[in-house]
Enzyme design. Structure first.
Site, PDB file in Angstrom:
ATOM      1  N   ARG A   1       0.751  -1.258  -0.018  1.00 44.77           N
ATOM      2  CA  ARG A   1      -0.189   0.014  -0.053  1.00 44.77           C
ATOM      3  C   ARG A   1       0.866   1.295   0.042  1.00 44.77           C
ATOM      4  O   ARG A   1       1.551   1.515   0.967  1.00 44.77           O
ATOM      5  CB  ARG A   1      -0.943   0.198   1.246  1.00 44.77           C
ATOM      6  CG  ARG A   1      -1.895  -1.050   1.023  1.00 44.77           C
ATOM      7  CD  ARG A   1      -2.704  -1.229   2.724  1.00 44.77           C
ATOM      8  NE  ARG A   1      -3.291  -2.499   2.587  1.00 44.77           N
ATOM      9  CZ  ARG A   1      -4.612  -2.636   2.528  1.00 44.77           C
ATOM     10  NH1 ARG A   1      -5.580  -1.475   2.556  1.00 44.77           N
ATOM     11  NH2 ARG A   1      -5.208  -3.813   2.574  1.00 44.77           N
TER      12      ARG A   1
ATOM     13  N   SER B   1     -19.576  -2.014   0.741  1.00 39.98           N
ATOM     14  CA  SER B   1     -18.761  -0.783   0.417  1.00 39.98           C
ATOM     15  C   SER B   1     -17.902  -0.988  -1.087  1.00 39.98           C
ATOM     16  O   SER B   1     -17.475  -0.105  -1.617  1.00 39.98           O
ATOM     17  CB  SER B   1     -17.833  -0.201   1.299  1.00 39.98           C
ATOM     18  OG  SER B   1     -16.793  -1.165   1.663  1.00 39.98           O
TER      19      SER B   1
ATOM     20  N   HIS C   1     -22.026   2.986   4.963  1.00 46.32           N
ATOM     21  CA  HIS C   1     -22.152   3.571   3.656  1.00 46.32           C
ATOM     22  C   HIS C   1     -23.383   3.965   3.237  1.00 46.32           C
ATOM     23  O   HIS C   1     -23.632   4.324   2.106  1.00 46.32           O
ATOM     24  CB  HIS C   1     -21.198   2.468   2.571  1.00 46.32           C
ATOM     25  CG  HIS C   1     -19.771   2.230   2.854  1.00 46.32           C
ATOM     26  ND1 HIS C   1     -19.049   3.379   2.563  1.00 46.32           N
ATOM     27  CD2 HIS C   1     -19.471   1.395   3.588  1.00 46.32           C
ATOM     28  CE1 HIS C   1     -17.839   2.711   2.935  1.00 46.32           C
ATOM     29  NE2 HIS C   1     -18.046   1.817   3.411  1.00 46.32           N
TER      30      HIS C   1
ATOM     31  N   THR D   1     -21.166   5.632  10.891  1.00 42.66           N
ATOM     32  CA  THR D   1     -19.849   6.355  10.710  1.00 42.66           C
ATOM     33  C   THR D   1     -20.224   7.895  10.792  1.00 42.66           C
ATOM     34  O   THR D   1     -21.401   8.231  10.144  1.00 42.66           O
ATOM     35  CB  THR D   1     -18.686   6.224   9.853  1.00 42.66           C
ATOM     36  OG1 THR D   1     -17.689   6.644  10.234  1.00 42.66           O
ATOM     37  CG2 THR D   1     -19.208   6.300   8.546  1.00 42.66           C
TER      38      THR D   1
ATOM     39  N   LYS E   1     -17.735   9.398   7.053  1.00 45.96           N
ATOM     40  CA  LYS E   1     -17.944   9.263   5.381  1.00 45.96           C
ATOM     41  C   LYS E   1     -18.859  10.500   5.171  1.00 45.96           C
ATOM     42  O   LYS E   1     -18.482  11.527   5.029  1.00 45.96           O
ATOM     43  CB  LYS E   1     -18.272   7.782   5.128  1.00 45.96           C
ATOM     44  CG  LYS E   1     -16.953   6.976   5.411  1.00 45.96           C
ATOM     45  CD  LYS E   1     -17.286   5.580   5.354  1.00 45.96           C
ATOM     46  CE  LYS E   1     -15.695   4.873   5.954  1.00 45.96           C
ATOM     47  NZ  LYS E   1     -15.714   3.307   6.111  1.00 45.96           N
TER      48      LYS E   1
ATOM     49  N   THR F   1      -8.595  -6.524   0.945  1.00 44.59           N
ATOM     50  CA  THR F   1      -9.721  -5.525   1.057  1.00 44.59           C
ATOM     51  C   THR F   1     -11.014  -6.389   0.028  1.00 44.59           C
ATOM     52  O   THR F   1     -12.136  -6.233   0.312  1.00 44.59           O
ATOM     53  CB  THR F   1      -9.770  -4.337   0.284  1.00 44.59           C
ATOM     54  OG1 THR F   1      -8.531  -3.739   1.295  1.00 44.59           O
ATOM     55  CG2 THR F   1     -10.875  -3.380   0.801  1.00 44.59           C
TER      56      THR F   1
HETATM   57  C1  PLP Z   1     -15.240   2.343   6.891  1.00 45.40           C
HETATM   58  C2  PLP Z   1     -16.087   1.303   7.494  1.00 45.40           C
HETATM   59  C3  PLP Z   1     -16.343   0.833   8.823  1.00 45.40           C
HETATM   60  C4  PLP Z   1     -15.719   1.731   9.763  1.00 45.40           C
HETATM   61  O1  PLP Z   1     -15.649   3.230   9.960  1.00 45.40           O
HETATM   62  P1  PLP Z   1     -14.652   4.290  10.232  1.00 45.40           P
HETATM   63  O2  PLP Z   1     -15.550   5.395  10.885  1.00 45.40           O
HETATM   64  O3  PLP Z   1     -13.978   4.714   9.176  1.00 45.40           O
HETATM   65  O4  PLP Z   1     -13.834   3.881  11.431  1.00 45.40           O
HETATM   66  C5  PLP Z   1     -17.201   0.182   9.528  1.00 45.40           C
HETATM   67  N1  PLP Z   1     -17.988  -0.526   8.560  1.00 45.40           N
HETATM   68  C6  PLP Z   1     -17.703  -0.427   7.248  1.00 45.40           C
HETATM   69  C7  PLP Z   1     -18.625  -1.234   6.230  1.00 45.40           C
HETATM   70  C8  PLP Z   1     -16.821   0.481   6.504  1.00 45.40           C
HETATM   71  O5  PLP Z   1     -16.536   0.535   5.368  1.00 45.40           O
END
Ligand code: PLP
Length: 403
Positions: free
Chosen positions: A21, A188, A216, A244, A247, A362
């Site tokens: 990465r 995602s 998401h 979250t 995002k 991923t």
């Molecule tokens: C990014 C992500 C998380 C973690 O959220 P963060 O706030 O970035 O730590 C949890 N679940 C999914 C599906 C994600 O894509």
């Protein structure tokens, strides 16, 4: 043991596979999103960012910035402690109320990240409910997998988004044991959406809890941005909604929302909540402003969906293969790690376009991709430039075309 040479040889292995990465050193600039300054080897230059999870550009929204400035100047930099010991700032309380209201739940609980919310909530629930069995979707996020693993309870992985498989697995289990079903709404990497209503039907049939990661989807779906569960009128049927603030809401932090007793239980027993200092007040204030704005304003969501459709149409016209899905995520499929990295490198070097390659672990090997996330701020000219660049690379390298 020669630790240094061990570390280096492991890293060389990643490089050989093309999945080492490399972080793009970006300087985001308020008012210019999705343009950012890229600090590369040949000095700084502007690039168009096509893979940000700041889906709606809320990270630069004037209301969010104003709220953060005000809280920073009013309450200072850090929260000053864990929630239990001096670190509960009024902004945290207001944010939890805002989140509970967003999801139509009695309560919400904030964590320092969405990852920590999943890890702490799942591990606590699974470990503390006597005899709990977890049923987990095959494509669940690493944070959910780690939380479940940490609980050390019996778990069964059901086929991705497959209610029939979930039902089969549940039917084979001891009916007297408590069960928790964990899944996401929008996945995602593929951008597909779970059959939440069917999962809820099955959960009710077997008396299981439902745990839905809407990371998401929050801010992006539903009339107030309450996620797919809000759009489909299912919030009441989910035991717990996780999300979250980092995002679509453009800040940082994670949360769970559910009944008052459920949130109080996690608050009282989750190590990852109890023993970590709380978010800075300004972060909580910014998140409140972002959530409140997106509750009232569908304009950003509508414009984002318009940009997603525009990009898809142009990719189709150019024959660039991308996964069809009902969400805002546009995965352009490459299928090989080194090629994926090479395309991403070339987009950056020759076309000033930044899309991070997505490789194993991923996504599964053989499904390496460029994960493209159009925002309300990507112009027609940005879309044309991206599709032209991909088209030039696809033509020169004879890459696989869409049918
Ligand atoms: C990014 C992500 C998380 C973690 O959220 P963060 O706030 O970035 O730590 C949890 N679940 C999914 C599906 C994600 O894509």
């Amino acid at each position: 043991m020669d630790f240094e040479s061990f570390f280096r040889s492991e890293l060389d292995g990643l490089r050989r596979e093309g999945r080492y990465r490399v972080f793009a050193d970006l300087e985001r600039q308020v008012g210019r999103f999705p343009t950012a300054t890229y600090h590369g080897e040949s000095g700084p230059r502007d690039v168009t960012v096509w893979c940000s999870n700041d889906y709606l550009g809320m990270g630069q929204h004037p209301k969010v910035l104003a709220a953060m400035h005000q809280a920073l100047d009013g309450s200072g930099a850090g929260a000053g402690g864990t929630r239990n010991i001096g670190g509960t700032n009024h902004y945290h309380v207001l944010l939890e109320r805002e989140l509970a209201d967003l999801h139509g739940k009695e309560a919400a609980l904030i964590f320092n990240s969405g990852y920590m919310a999943n890890w702490a909530a799942l591990s606590t629930l699974a470990a503390r409910i006597p005899g709990c069995i977890v049923l987990t979707d095959a494509l669940n996020h690493a944070s959910m997998i780690e939380g479940i693993r940490h609980s050390r309870v019996e778990k069964h992985i059901f086929a991705h988004n497959d209610p029939a498989d979930l039902r089969r697995k549940l039917a084979a289990l001891d009916p007297s044991r408590p069960k928790l079903i964990a899944f996401e709404s929008v996945y995602s990497m593929d951008g597909d959406i779970a059959p939440i209503a069917e999962f809820c039907d099955i959960a009710e049939e077997f008396g299981a809890m439902t745990y839905c990661d809407e990371v998401h989807a929050v801010g992006l779906y539903g009339p107030r941005g309450g996620g797919v569960s809000e759009r489909e009128g299912l919030t009441d049927r989910l035991t717990l909604i996780q999300g979250t603030l980092a995002k679509a809401y453009g800040v940082i932090g994670g949360y769970v929302a559910g009944s008052a007793a459920l949130c109080d239980f996690i608050r009282s027993f989750a190590s990852g909540f109890i023993f970590s200092s709380s978010l800075p007040p300004a972060v909580a204030a910014g998140a409140i402003a972002a959530i409140a704005h997106l509750k009232e304003s569908p304009a950003e969501r509508e414009r984002q969906q318009d940009r997603v459709q525009a990009l898809r149409r142009k990719l189709d016209a150019a024959g660039i293969p991308h996964l069809e899905n009902p969400s805002h995520i546009v995965p352009v499929m490459v299928g090989e790690a080194k090629a994926c990295k090479a395309i991403s490198d070339e987009l950056l070097a020759r076309f000033d376009i930044y899309v991070q390659p997505i490789n194993y672990p991923t996504v599964p090997r053989g499904t390496e991709r460029l994960r493209i996330t159009p925002s309300p701020f990507h112009s027609d000219a940005d879309i044309d430039a991206l599709v032209a660049a991909l088209g030039a690379i696809w033509a020169r390298d004879g890459l696989k075309r869409a049918a």
